[in-house]
Design an enzyme around this catalytic site. Sequence first.
Site, PDB file in Angstrom:
ATOM      1  N   ARG A  68      24.100 -10.736  34.906  1.00 46.55           N
ATOM      2  CA  ARG A  68      25.527 -10.910  34.619  1.00 46.55           C
ATOM      3  C   ARG A  68      26.317 -10.888  35.921  1.00 46.55           C
ATOM      4  O   ARG A  68      25.865 -10.364  36.942  1.00 46.55           O
ATOM      5  CB  ARG A  68      26.018  -9.796  33.684  1.00 46.55           C
ATOM      6  CG  ARG A  68      25.375  -9.839  32.306  1.00 46.55           C
ATOM      7  CD  ARG A  68      25.869  -8.692  31.442  1.00 46.55           C
ATOM      8  NE  ARG A  68      25.370  -8.792  30.076  1.00 46.55           N
ATOM      9  CZ  ARG A  68      24.216  -8.289  29.655  1.00 46.55           C
ATOM     10  NH1 ARG A  68      23.429  -7.641  30.509  1.00 46.55           N
ATOM     11  NH2 ARG A  68      23.837  -8.423  28.392  1.00 46.55           N
ATOM     12  N   LYS A  81      25.064  -3.132  30.848  1.00 50.23           N
ATOM     13  CA  LYS A  81      25.880  -3.184  29.634  1.00 50.23           C
ATOM     14  C   LYS A  81      25.299  -2.291  28.548  1.00 50.23           C
ATOM     15  O   LYS A  81      26.040  -1.711  27.752  1.00 50.23           O
ATOM     16  CB  LYS A  81      25.967  -4.636  29.148  1.00 50.23           C
ATOM     17  CG  LYS A  81      26.943  -4.851  28.006  1.00 50.23           C
ATOM     18  CD  LYS A  81      27.052  -6.321  27.668  1.00 50.23           C
ATOM     19  CE  LYS A  81      28.048  -6.559  26.533  1.00 50.23           C
ATOM     20  NZ  LYS A  81      28.163  -8.000  26.211  1.00 50.23           N
ATOM     21  N   ARG A  92      24.023 -17.495  32.779  1.00 55.89           N
ATOM     22  CA  ARG A  92      23.025 -16.634  32.133  1.00 55.89           C
ATOM     23  C   ARG A  92      22.419 -17.351  30.923  1.00 55.89           C
ATOM     24  O   ARG A  92      21.205 -17.282  30.694  1.00 55.89           O
ATOM     25  CB  ARG A  92      23.679 -15.315  31.730  1.00 55.89           C
ATOM     26  CG  ARG A  92      22.757 -14.330  30.984  1.00 55.89           C
ATOM     27  CD  ARG A  92      23.483 -12.992  30.831  1.00 55.89           C
ATOM     28  NE  ARG A  92      22.854 -12.080  29.908  1.00 55.89           N
ATOM     29  CZ  ARG A  92      21.866 -11.234  30.208  1.00 55.89           C
ATOM     30  NH1 ARG A  92      21.378 -11.234  31.437  1.00 55.89           N
ATOM     31  NH2 ARG A  92      21.363 -10.414  29.324  1.00 55.89           N
ATOM     32  N   TRP A 120      18.376  -7.312  27.068  1.00 53.24           N
ATOM     33  CA  TRP A 120      19.078  -7.282  25.789  1.00 53.24           C
ATOM     34  C   TRP A 120      18.547  -6.142  24.937  1.00 53.24           C
ATOM     35  O   TRP A 120      17.332  -5.917  24.862  1.00 53.24           O
ATOM     36  CB  TRP A 120      18.909  -8.596  25.033  1.00 53.24           C
ATOM     37  CG  TRP A 120      19.782  -9.695  25.523  1.00 53.24           C
ATOM     38  CD1 TRP A 120      21.133  -9.811  25.369  1.00 53.24           C
ATOM     39  CD2 TRP A 120      19.378 -10.863  26.249  1.00 53.24           C
ATOM     40  NE1 TRP A 120      21.599 -10.972  25.945  1.00 53.24           N
ATOM     41  CE2 TRP A 120      20.549 -11.633  26.491  1.00 53.24           C
ATOM     42  CE3 TRP A 120      18.145 -11.332  26.710  1.00 53.24           C
ATOM     43  CZ2 TRP A 120      20.514 -12.842  27.173  1.00 53.24           C
ATOM     44  CZ3 TRP A 120      18.104 -12.532  27.390  1.00 53.24           C
ATOM     45  CH2 TRP A 120      19.280 -13.280  27.621  1.00 53.24           C
TER      46      TRP A 120
END
Length: 292
Positions: A151, A178, A240, A263
């Site tokens: 990111r 994140k 991304r 993720w």
Amino acid sequence: MGSNISDQVVSLVEVGLAKTWEDATERWLFEKSDKASLHSDKCIIRWLCPYLNGLTLSQIDRGVIDDIVLKKLKSGVANSTVNRMLALLRAVLRRASSEWEWIKTAPRIRLLKEPVRRVRFLTLVEAQRLLSHLPEQIALMATFSLATGLRKSNVTGLQWSQIDMQRCVAWVHPDQSKTRKAIAVPLNLDAMRVLALCKGRHPVYPFASPGHMCVSISTSVWKRALADAGIEDFRWHDLRHTWASWHVQNGTPLNVLQELGGWESSEMVRRYAHFSAGHLVAYAERLPKVIE
């Protein structure tokens, strides 16, 4: 016994009448100070201030919320933007009810329907054309993003201390992620070439300019490069998406992509599933031949 329960209910209601939206957001920001998207929360709260400041939590009902939604939509934003605002409002009110016990119940808040968007990614030729129109420093950052899938904040905040050139690996610390989990970042040949070009520019940040500690990406420069390259509707974050799409198109399994991209949920990776059909070809061939 019944009197005690009644007193507790009355006390709870009185607290709800006394506590305001400002009280709730102040506590929310304090408790969420380590949240990765805290800046986004602050922006949304700032937008809500003219409509909710001065109201007690008990006064924030469906009517108030519906009026806010209409005002937000009239400003011309997409349903997804409204939903981010509603999601935060709902989270604050739910916490005020279930954890802080400032109100008895939180109003039900339903999100708006959002259109399913296609994943925006570039072809290799388009990516090379875009890179050729970017200033050298930003082109290096974009190339690194295409090579690693990181990111924007992880690229601009990357430090030399997070890179092992010998093992061809970098890492993102939990407080930079994140998902608040550490991410190992394998560095392919393109990523290693970019870092080699950045050596000696800055002692701390690979992508910082000499004499500057801050790494930034100019929006105007980015938009100008897109226009010059003939590319429309493309954000930096779509680099991304491009990285992920290229991976799947070249055979990377979705579970591996999930780990590479950091993720937390497999659902986030399923959006790229339609790019991969190679493993289904053998099954497609099982049908009888119509044309001999």
